[in-house]
Write an enzyme that holds these catalytic residues in place. Structure first.
Site, PDB file in Angstrom:
ATOM      1  CG  HIS A  84      -2.157  -0.832   1.074  1.00 54.75           C
ATOM      2  ND1 HIS A  84      -3.032  -1.077   2.104  1.00 54.75           N
ATOM      3  CD2 HIS A  84      -2.688  -1.474   0.008  1.00 54.75           C
ATOM      4  CE1 HIS A  84      -4.020  -1.840   1.677  1.00 54.75           C
ATOM      5  NE2 HIS A  84      -3.829  -2.103   0.418  1.00 54.75           N
ATOM      6  CE1 TYR A  94      -7.261   0.271   4.684  1.00 53.72           C
ATOM      7  CE2 TYR A  94      -5.980   2.272   4.328  1.00 53.72           C
ATOM      8  CZ  TYR A  94      -6.042   0.905   4.470  1.00 53.72           C
ATOM      9  OH  TYR A  94      -4.906   0.146   4.386  1.00 53.72           O
ATOM     10  CD  GLU A 136      -1.696   0.728   4.768  1.00 53.52           C
ATOM     11  OE1 GLU A 136      -2.343   1.663   4.273  1.00 53.52           O
ATOM     12  OE2 GLU A 136      -2.056  -0.477   4.666  1.00 53.52           O
ATOM     13  CD  GLN A 206       3.738  -3.126  -7.010  1.00 55.90           C
ATOM     14  OE1 GLN A 206       3.204  -4.068  -7.588  1.00 55.90           O
ATOM     15  NE2 GLN A 206       3.149  -1.962  -6.864  1.00 55.90           N
ATOM     16  CB  SER A 208      13.155  -6.425  -6.981  1.00 57.42           C
ATOM     17  OG  SER A 208      12.015  -7.215  -6.794  1.00 57.42           O
ATOM     18  N   GLY A 275      14.353 -17.136 -13.571  1.00 65.41           N
ATOM     19  CA  GLY A 275      14.173 -16.006 -14.483  1.00 65.41           C
ATOM     20  C   GLY A 275      14.447 -14.675 -13.822  1.00 65.41           C
ATOM     21  CB  VAL A 276      12.808 -11.356 -14.265  1.00 61.25           C
ATOM     22  CG1 VAL A 276      11.362 -11.500 -13.785  1.00 61.25           C
ATOM     23  CG2 VAL A 276      13.295  -9.929 -14.093  1.00 61.25           C
ATOM     24  CG  PHE A 394       8.527 -10.809  -9.263  1.00 59.96           C
ATOM     25  CD1 PHE A 394       8.973 -10.490  -7.996  1.00 59.96           C
ATOM     26  CD2 PHE A 394       9.441 -10.810 -10.306  1.00 59.96           C
ATOM     27  CE1 PHE A 394      10.302 -10.180  -7.762  1.00 59.96           C
ATOM     28  CE2 PHE A 394      10.768 -10.498 -10.085  1.00 59.96           C
ATOM     29  CZ  PHE A 394      11.202 -10.193  -8.816  1.00 59.96           C
TER      30      PHE A 394
HETATM   31  C1  FAD Z   1       7.260  -7.138  -5.258  1.00 59.57           C
HETATM   32  C2  FAD Z   1       7.387  -7.251  -6.759  1.00 59.57           C
HETATM   33  C3  FAD Z   1       8.626  -7.141  -7.355  1.00 59.57           C
HETATM   34  C4  FAD Z   1       8.742  -7.273  -8.730  1.00 59.57           C
HETATM   35  N1  FAD Z   1       9.996  -7.159  -9.294  1.00 59.57           N
HETATM   36  C5  FAD Z   1      10.124  -7.270 -10.636  1.00 59.57           C
HETATM   37  C6  FAD Z   1      11.416  -7.148 -11.239  1.00 59.57           C
HETATM   38  O1  FAD Z   1      12.420  -6.917 -10.576  1.00 59.57           O
HETATM   39  N2  FAD Z   1      11.501  -7.277 -12.592  1.00 59.57           N
HETATM   40  C7  FAD Z   1      10.395  -7.529 -13.371  1.00 59.57           C
HETATM   41  O2  FAD Z   1      10.527  -7.620 -14.594  1.00 59.57           O
HETATM   42  N3  FAD Z   1       9.172  -7.658 -12.813  1.00 59.57           N
HETATM   43  C8  FAD Z   1       9.005  -7.503 -11.476  1.00 59.57           C
HETATM   44  N4  FAD Z   1       7.753  -7.598 -10.917  1.00 59.57           N
HETATM   45  C9  FAD Z   1       6.584  -7.786 -11.809  1.00 59.57           C
HETATM   46  C10 FAD Z   1       6.111  -6.427 -12.330  1.00 59.57           C
HETATM   47  O3  FAD Z   1       5.580  -5.667 -11.257  1.00 59.57           O
HETATM   48  C11 FAD Z   1       4.997  -6.540 -13.382  1.00 59.57           C
HETATM   49  O4  FAD Z   1       4.006  -7.369 -12.897  1.00 59.57           O
HETATM   50  C12 FAD Z   1       5.515  -7.061 -14.712  1.00 59.57           C
HETATM   51  O5  FAD Z   1       6.497  -6.180 -15.243  1.00 59.57           O
HETATM   52  C13 FAD Z   1       4.355  -7.182 -15.723  1.00 59.57           C
HETATM   53  O6  FAD Z   1       3.749  -5.933 -15.841  1.00 59.57           O
HETATM   54  P1  FAD Z   1       3.152  -5.464 -17.235  1.00 59.57           P
HETATM   55  O7  FAD Z   1       2.436  -4.183 -17.024  1.00 59.57           O
HETATM   56  O8  FAD Z   1       4.179  -5.493 -18.295  1.00 59.57           O
HETATM   57  O9  FAD Z   1       2.126  -6.619 -17.538  1.00 59.57           O
HETATM   58  P2  FAD Z   1       0.531  -6.597 -17.322  1.00 59.57           P
HETATM   59  O10 FAD Z   1      -0.063  -5.743 -18.370  1.00 59.57           O
HETATM   60  O11 FAD Z   1       0.285  -6.248 -15.928  1.00 59.57           O
HETATM   61  O12 FAD Z   1       0.246  -8.086 -17.623  1.00 59.57           O
HETATM   62  C14 FAD Z   1       0.802  -9.105 -16.786  1.00 59.57           C
HETATM   63  C15 FAD Z   1       0.804 -10.423 -17.518  1.00 59.57           C
HETATM   64  O13 FAD Z   1      -0.515 -10.818 -17.732  1.00 59.57           O
HETATM   65  C16 FAD Z   1      -0.681 -11.148 -19.094  1.00 59.57           C
HETATM   66  N5  FAD Z   1      -2.015 -10.705 -19.523  1.00 59.57           N
HETATM   67  C17 FAD Z   1      -2.324  -9.664 -20.311  1.00 59.57           C
HETATM   68  N6  FAD Z   1      -3.658  -9.619 -20.522  1.00 59.57           N
HETATM   69  C18 FAD Z   1      -4.180 -10.640 -19.822  1.00 59.57           C
HETATM   70  C19 FAD Z   1      -5.508 -11.143 -19.650  1.00 59.57           C
HETATM   71  N7  FAD Z   1      -6.559 -10.591 -20.262  1.00 59.57           N
HETATM   72  N8  FAD Z   1      -5.680 -12.215 -18.826  1.00 59.57           N
HETATM   73  C20 FAD Z   1      -4.646 -12.816 -18.212  1.00 59.57           C
HETATM   74  N9  FAD Z   1      -3.374 -12.388 -18.372  1.00 59.57           N
HETATM   75  C21 FAD Z   1      -3.140 -11.324 -19.159  1.00 59.57           C
HETATM   76  C22 FAD Z   1       0.392 -10.435 -19.867  1.00 59.57           C
HETATM   77  O14 FAD Z   1       0.743 -11.184 -21.035  1.00 59.57           O
HETATM   78  C23 FAD Z   1       1.491 -10.382 -18.874  1.00 59.57           C
HETATM   79  O15 FAD Z   1       2.304 -11.528 -18.993  1.00 59.57           O
HETATM   80  C24 FAD Z   1       7.609  -7.477  -9.535  1.00 59.57           C
HETATM   81  C25 FAD Z   1       6.345  -7.569  -8.931  1.00 59.57           C
HETATM   82  C26 FAD Z   1       6.234  -7.455  -7.563  1.00 59.57           C
HETATM   83  C27 FAD Z   1       4.874  -7.539  -6.930  1.00 59.57           C
HETATM   84  C1  HEM Z   2      -9.294  -3.253   4.929  1.00 58.07           C
HETATM   85  C2  HEM Z   2      -9.021  -2.867   3.715  1.00 58.07           C
HETATM   86  C3  HEM Z   2      -8.048  -3.494   2.770  1.00 58.07           C
HETATM   87  C4  HEM Z   2      -7.600  -4.777   2.669  1.00 58.07           C
HETATM   88  C5  HEM Z   2      -7.975  -5.986   3.532  1.00 58.07           C
HETATM   89  C6  HEM Z   2      -6.676  -4.815   1.578  1.00 58.07           C
HETATM   90  C7  HEM Z   2      -5.986  -5.941   1.168  1.00 58.07           C
HETATM   91  C8  HEM Z   2      -5.065  -5.970   0.157  1.00 58.07           C
HETATM   92  C9  HEM Z   2      -4.294  -7.129  -0.227  1.00 58.07           C
HETATM   93  C10 HEM Z   2      -4.363  -8.489   0.424  1.00 58.07           C
HETATM   94  C11 HEM Z   2      -3.496  -6.751  -1.248  1.00 58.07           C
HETATM   95  C12 HEM Z   2      -2.496  -7.632  -1.983  1.00 58.07           C
HETATM   96  C13 HEM Z   2      -1.153  -7.452  -1.357  1.00 58.07           C
HETATM   97  C14 HEM Z   2      -0.094  -8.216  -2.115  1.00 58.07           C
HETATM   98  O1  HEM Z   2       0.375  -7.733  -3.124  1.00 58.07           O
HETATM   99  O2  HEM Z   2       0.225  -9.300  -1.696  1.00 58.07           O
HETATM  100  C15 HEM Z   2      -3.754  -5.361  -1.521  1.00 58.07           C
HETATM  101  C16 HEM Z   2      -3.146  -4.646  -2.518  1.00 58.07           C
HETATM  102  C17 HEM Z   2      -3.589  -3.412  -2.929  1.00 58.07           C
HETATM  103  N1  HEM Z   2      -4.479  -2.600  -2.285  1.00 58.07           N
HETATM  104 FE1  HEM Z   2      -5.467  -3.040  -0.597  1.00 58.07          FE
HETATM  105  N2  HEM Z   2      -6.574  -3.566   1.029  1.00 58.07           N
HETATM  106  C18 HEM Z   2      -7.397  -2.725   1.721  1.00 58.07           C
HETATM  107  C19 HEM Z   2      -7.591  -1.376   1.490  1.00 58.07           C
HETATM  108  C20 HEM Z   2      -7.157  -0.709   0.367  1.00 58.07           C
HETATM  109  C21 HEM Z   2      -7.475   0.653   0.057  1.00 58.07           C
HETATM  110  C22 HEM Z   2      -8.275   1.583   0.931  1.00 58.07           C
HETATM  111  C23 HEM Z   2      -6.899   0.929  -1.155  1.00 58.07           C
HETATM  112  C24 HEM Z   2      -6.946   2.220  -1.926  1.00 58.07           C
HETATM  113  C25 HEM Z   2      -7.853   2.521  -2.785  1.00 58.07           C
HETATM  114  C26 HEM Z   2      -6.198  -0.276  -1.574  1.00 58.07           C
HETATM  115  C27 HEM Z   2      -5.463  -0.399  -2.734  1.00 58.07           C
HETATM  116  C28 HEM Z   2      -4.667  -1.471  -3.024  1.00 58.07           C
HETATM  117  C29 HEM Z   2      -3.841  -1.548  -4.221  1.00 58.07           C
HETATM  118  C30 HEM Z   2      -3.770  -0.491  -5.319  1.00 58.07           C
HETATM  119  C31 HEM Z   2      -3.158  -2.765  -4.148  1.00 58.07           C
HETATM  120  C32 HEM Z   2      -2.201  -3.348  -5.189  1.00 58.07           C
HETATM  121  C33 HEM Z   2      -3.136  -4.111  -6.067  1.00 58.07           C
HETATM  122  C34 HEM Z   2      -2.681  -4.397  -7.419  1.00 58.07           C
HETATM  123  O3  HEM Z   2      -1.504  -4.694  -7.616  1.00 58.07           O
HETATM  124  O4  HEM Z   2      -3.552  -4.289  -8.265  1.00 58.07           O
HETATM  125  N3  HEM Z   2      -6.379  -1.238  -0.632  1.00 58.07           N
HETATM  126  N4  HEM Z   2      -4.695  -4.903  -0.650  1.00 58.07           N
END
Ligand code: FAD
Ligand code: HEM
Length: 402
Positions: A84, A94, A136, A206, A208, A275-276, A394
């Site tokens: 968050h 919230y 937070e 996100q 790393s 991989g990555v 990831f």
């Molecule tokens: C903590 C963390 C650390 C990370 N670190 C890295 C890192 O160091 N390097 C890295 O490269 N990535 C990393 N990632 C992953 C990164 O955040 C993205 O998720 C990644 O780059 C894909 O994003 P994108 O926008 O290109 O793909 P998105 O548009 O988000 O799509 C994700 C995947 O879903 C597929 N997809 C598209 N449309 C659909 C659909 N309709 N249904 C199902 N699947 C679909 C795509 O082909 C793609 O493979 C990390 C993620 C997290 C949470």
């Molecule tokens: C009690 C309330 C909430 C709960 C239980 C909750 C729970 C969670 C959980 C479990 C995740 C996934 C964490 C992970 O990556 O492993 C997440 C991600 C996230 N949350 Fe919340 N959340 C809450 C409130 C909110 C609020 C208020 C917002 C703001 C509008 C928010 C926005 C997001 C976003 C943007 C992500 C990342 C999601 C993504 O990658 O699409 N959340 N939350």
């Protein structure tokens, strides 16, 4: 919260278990219809694959189960909080989420959602929201306390863009105004936010940090996610590869995340990546090597072949210069003779000898969910204490292994 309200919330657990994803899918649809501005905050890619819905459903379920003693959820609250704060989620959000969640419970459960049940859930949600946003706020406060620290989005310039393999490219990010960047703990990630013209939305992702802390810049290393005939190309990774060049400015949030190197320990350390997934582990290994740590360091990495093998030379260099660094590389799509430098096939810890499974060793695993689960279970089966096995997915955290 009254005992009756707690009972009502707990009684919802079986229903949530059965319909949790249905409920949260309805919730997201409702929220994005009424508050479309939040589409700039959420990862709209995750909305399509239902991972985010599952993650939220699991969190709500865990909360309902522990309503008597929410303190046991603090590790989960911290994990979500780290995500968050990297997305600039604020206490005022919230109330919006709560309003849509309660309305969705009412709409999905229909007549079963009595006024008492809805009231109980409203009290429960507000209690959880207070715990989460309170935690937070503390995390945000810690970020600004750091030298050079900030919260929210901040402009960074891409000073260098370096191809690391056929699929992975690194971006060296410097703050546009100059000055220091705050230190982070190796393993942490940051969020990057870009405008996507095809969606007419800002989108965060996100990444790393793949370098050790250095006070000057953050390096991220991004895999270009190619689509298939059924799936579209990944949106942000392709935009970064194809359209973001040296000199361009992107928005970045401060480092966060709980998957971090335990630097206080002197245990041997084994890094296992697919991989990555190697990026957070690169930061950990680099920081250990730079600090002159004498901990034995084993690098186990799997990828398809030499073409997609990023950071190969860097790891070879560290191994050649440090007697306590040892690498094992697996190529899954190479047939023919194995060499001294790599094994054929998927990462298989059993090929590496029993010393890989030493009970005093700490393990860090990063890769696809199936990869993590396989190696986690393998390590457990060899008697490794689960406290010593750390891992990160990831994407929304879906694995419930601990
Ligand atoms: C903590 C963390 C650390 C990370 N670190 C890295 C890192 O160091 N390097 C890295 O490269 N990535 C990393 N990632 C992953 C990164 O955040 C993205 O998720 C990644 O780059 C894909 O994003 P994108 O926008 O290109 O793909 P998105 O548009 O988000 O799509 C994700 C995947 O879903 C597929 N997809 C598209 N449309 C659909 C659909 N309709 N249904 C199902 N699947 C679909 C795509 O082909 C793609 O493979 C990390 C993620 C997290 C949470
Ligand atoms: C009690 C309330 C909430 C709960 C239980 C909750 C729970 C969670 C959980 C479990 C995740 C996934 C964490 C992970 O990556 O492993 C997440 C991600 C996230 N949350 Fe919340 N959340 C809450 C409130 C909110 C609020 C208020 C917002 C703001 C509008 C928010 C926005 C997001 C976003 C943007 C992500 C990342 C999601 C993504 O990658 O699409 N959340 N939350």
């Amino acid at each position: 919260m009254t005992n009756k309200q707690k009972e009502l919330v707990k009684a919802t657990v079986p229903v949530l278990r059965e319909h949790g994803v249905l409920l949260t899918t309805h919730f997201y649809k409702r929220m994005f219809t009424h508050n479309p501005e939040l589409k700039n905050v959420f990862n709209m890619g995750n909305q399509q694959n239902s991972k985010q819905q599952t993650a939220l459903a699991m969190a709500v379920l865990a909360y309902a189960e522990h309503i008597e003693n929410p303190a046991v959820l603090m590790p989960v609250v911290d994990g979500i909080g780290q995500k968050h704060i990297s997305l600039d989620i604020r206490p005022e959000h919230y109330a919006i989420v709560g309003g849509h969640l309660i309305a969705s419970i009412s709409e999905v459960l229909g007549d079963a959602a009595t006024p008492e049940l809805l009231e109980a859930w409203t009290v429960a949600y507000n209690q959880l929201a207070a715990i989460m946003s309170g935690h937070e706020s503390k995390l945000y406060a810690k970020q600004v306390e750091k030298k050079g620290g900030w919260t929210g989005w901040r402009p960074f310039v891409v000073k260098e863009k370096v191809k690391e393999s056929a699929e992975i490219t690194s971006f060296y990010l410097y703050p546009t105004h100059g000055g220091e960047v705050p230190d982070f703990t190796p393993g942490q990630f940051l969020s990057v936010r870009l405008f996507l013209p095809e969606l007419n939305l800002l989108q965060p992702r996100q990444y790393s940090i793949s370098s050790a802390p250095n006070g000057e810049y953050y390096r991220i290393s991004v895999k270009r996610e190619a689509g298939t005939h059924l799936l579209a190309d990944g949106m942000i990774s392709n935009r970064l590869h194809n359209f973001v060049n040296e000199g361009d400015i992107i928005e970045v949030s401060a480092p966060a995340g709980g998957f971090v190197l335990n630097a206080d320990s002197d245990r041997p350390v084994v890094f296992i990546s697919g991989g990555v997934g190697q990026t957070p582990l690169m930061s950990m290994l680099e920081s250990l090597v730079e600090s002159g740590s004498k901990r034995p360091k084993t690098w186990i990495h799997g990828c398809r072949d030499n073409n997609v093998h990023a950071f190969k030379e860097m790891i070879e260099y560290w191994e050649s210069k440090n007697a306590d660094v040892k690498k094992h590389i697996f190529y899954s799509e190479v047939t023919g003779e194995e060499s001294a430098d790599w094994y054929n096939g998927w990462v298989d810890l059993n090929q590496l000898g029993d010393e890989i499974f030493a009970h005093e060793t700490e393990y860090y695993i990063c890769g696809p969910a199936g990869f993590i689960e396989l190696h986690y279970r393998e390590l457990l089966s060899k008697g490794i204490d689960k406290q010593l096995i750390h891992f990160e997915e990831f994407g929304p955290q879906t694995l419930q292994l601990n």
